[in-house]
Design an enzyme around this catalytic site. Structure first.
Site, mmCIF file in Angstrom:
data_model
loop_
_atom_site.group_PDB
_atom_site.id
_atom_site.type_symbol
_atom_site.label_atom_id
_atom_site.label_comp_id
_atom_site.label_asym_id
_atom_site.label_seq_id
_atom_site.Cartn_x
_atom_site.Cartn_y
_atom_site.Cartn_z
ATOM 1 N N LEU A 127 0.850 -1.119 0.191
ATOM 2 C CA LEU A 127 0.611 0.330 -0.480
ATOM 3 C C LEU A 127 0.597 1.103 0.025
ATOM 4 O O LEU A 127 0.728 2.249 -1.093
ATOM 5 C CB LEU A 127 -0.890 0.122 0.641
ATOM 6 C CG LEU A 127 -2.104 1.124 1.774
ATOM 7 C CD1 LEU A 127 -2.568 1.494 -0.058
ATOM 8 C CD2 LEU A 127 -2.730 0.912 2.927
ATOM 9 N N GLY A 133 2.365 7.423 2.757
ATOM 10 C CA GLY A 133 2.204 6.063 3.966
ATOM 11 C C GLY A 133 1.400 6.397 4.733
ATOM 12 O O GLY A 133 0.293 5.534 3.844
ATOM 13 N N SER A 134 0.821 7.253 6.168
ATOM 14 C CA SER A 134 -0.371 6.585 5.934
ATOM 15 C C SER A 134 -1.681 7.850 5.307
ATOM 16 O O SER A 134 -2.480 7.463 5.985
ATOM 17 C CB SER A 134 0.101 7.608 7.514
ATOM 18 O OG SER A 134 0.732 6.791 8.891
ATOM 19 N N ILE A 159 7.402 -2.506 1.959
ATOM 20 C CA ILE A 159 7.140 -3.753 1.506
ATOM 21 C C ILE A 159 7.663 -4.749 2.959
ATOM 22 O O ILE A 159 9.039 -5.648 2.574
ATOM 23 C CB ILE A 159 7.412 -4.653 0.023
ATOM 24 C CG1 ILE A 159 6.976 -2.903 -0.315
ATOM 25 C CG2 ILE A 159 6.428 -5.116 -0.027
ATOM 26 C CD1 ILE A 159 6.385 -3.488 -2.251
ATOM 27 N N GLU A 363 1.953 0.141 9.774
ATOM 28 C CA GLU A 363 0.214 -0.126 9.827
ATOM 29 C C GLU A 363 -0.556 1.232 10.056
ATOM 30 O O GLU A 363 -1.772 1.392 11.243
ATOM 31 C CB GLU A 363 -0.772 -1.128 10.642
ATOM 32 C CG GLU A 363 0.091 -2.496 10.480
ATOM 33 C CD GLU A 363 0.236 -3.282 9.065
ATOM 34 O OE1 GLU A 363 -0.226 -2.294 8.224
ATOM 35 O OE2 GLU A 363 0.497 -4.126 8.957
ATOM 36 N N GLY A 364 0.065 2.450 9.916
ATOM 37 C CA GLY A 364 -0.177 3.787 10.362
ATOM 38 C C GLY A 364 -0.093 3.735 11.857
ATOM 39 O O GLY A 364 0.426 3.190 12.922
#
Length: 381
Positions: A127, A133-134, A159, A363-364
């Site tokens: 993603l 990123g976030s 990744i 993941e945030g």
């Protein structure tokens, strides 16, 4: 110290014991050397897949374990307590399977899901980008529609398992705005896909983190998951579950650091007493134990909400925030308990502290988790 777990079934207890046996045999004897030499643990993920530990929260009809998330996360915690890099990679693999399981067609699931769940194919989640990123809505990697499929161009970043994983859940722009992102399951062998050199990370050395570069890479239409423009919905639904995975990994790390600190405090003597019997240090260990237990309870509560079909997005953010902040604090305190020895590589706690830091970021970031939580409070009636 083996954690006494409150699990919903006898099968779940057996599963935890199986995980401990495998982790103690396959992970614990090699983690120190492999992390020090940045060596990839060949064969480990095949072993975990053969034992059914890569498929636990997915339905049995597709080759999954059919276990509630509450159980899966506690298995993940046990893995991470022995080897955090492997725990993160298992969490990311589970995350990468989510778009296919939840948004794929029956034909897509029949073709690709069993191999992912059995561990014959390793999945990765793609993603983030260098400038996004976030801020997932800021993606620039583009998928241009052509006859029979799409041409992907752009760069993805950060990744886990990059260059080693066999299949990548990739989010690329097919239009403009928040409705202009789509999801694709891209094989590693795709022509025009190349990976950058592994990042020189602070921790989690044994499993690589890379960028991926798409240069006119052709992806057949049948590899698009969900509808065109549905990508961000897919990404965010997966991240809620992924945040719980990182929370469990963080608790595993914190538990390992606590165990190491307690063992040292029971052995080390000063002023004629074991240092655990000195009140100042004993209270520090008590605070560490309370932080670990509280963090575990928080992720289990969120998982139970998920299992019950209740809204859990805010709870997942709370669990990720609480567990990863606890892991950073507990691992730092573990170094303090060991004193000068804790600052050396002769003991694992310095590695635990380095590894804990990234859990507050991926993941945030935890700042993003606070934003999600506060927005949830503002929206509540």
């Amino acid at each position: 110290m083996a954690v006494e777990r409150l699990l919903p079934t006898a099968e779940a207890h057996d599963l935890i014991q199986l995980t401990r046996d495998i982790a103690d045999r396959v992970l614990a004897p090699f983690v120190d050397e492999y992390e020090r030499t940045e060596t990839y643990p060949d064969g480990v993920f095949a072993t975990l897949g053969q034992a059914g530990l890569l498929s636990l929260p997915y339905p049995e009809e597709w080759g999954g374990g059919g276990q509630p998330y509450e159980v899966y996360l506690q298995v993940l915690e046990e893995i991470a307590a022995r080897w955090a890099a492997v725990g993160v990679a298992v969490s990311v693999h589970t995350l990468a399977c989510h778009p296919l399981m939840s948004f794929g067609t029956e034909q897509q699931k029949q073709e690709w899901l069993p191999d992912l769940l059995h561990g014959a194919t390793i999945g990765a989640y793609s993603l983030s980008e260098p400038q996004a990123g976030s801020d997932a809505a800021g993606l620039m990697c583009r998928a241009t529609a052509v006859d029979g499929g799409y041409r992907l161009d752009g760069t993805k970043a950060w990744i886990t398992h990059g260059g080693i994983a066999d299949a990548y859940s990739v989010f690329a722009r097919t239009g403009e705005g928040s409705k202009g992102v789509s999801c694709f399951l891209v094989p590693k062998t795709t022509e025009g896909l190349a990976f950058g050199r592994p990042e020189q990370k602070m921790g989690l050395h044994a499993v690589p983190t890379t960028s991926a570069h798409y240069d006119n890479a052709y992806v057949p239409r049948e590899r698009r998951l969900g509808a065109e423009g549905q990508g961000l919905q897919i990404a965010f639904s997966a991240l809620d579950s992924g945040r719980l995975g990182i929370a469990a990994v963080a608790v595993g790390l914190a538990q390992a650091a606590l165990d190491e600190a307690v063992a040292y405090a029971k052995d080390r003597t000063t002023f004629g007493r074991k240092i655990i019997d000195h009140q100042g240090l004993g209270f520090l260990l008590a605070d560490m134990a309370a932080a670990v237990d509280s963090a575990r309870a928080t992720y289990i509560d969120a998982a139970r909400r998920r299992d019950a079909g209740l809204p859990y997005s805010r709870n997942a953010s709370v669990a990720k925030l609480v567990a990863t902040d606890a892991a950073m604090k507990v691992t730092t305190d573990a170094v303090q308990v060991l004193g000068g020895y804790g600052y050396t590589r002769d003991f694992r706690v310095e590695r635990y502290m380095r590894e804990a830091k990234i859990t507050q970021i991926f993941e945030g970031t935890n700042q993003i988790q606070r934003l999600i939580i506060s927005r949830g409070l503002a929206a509540a009636s």
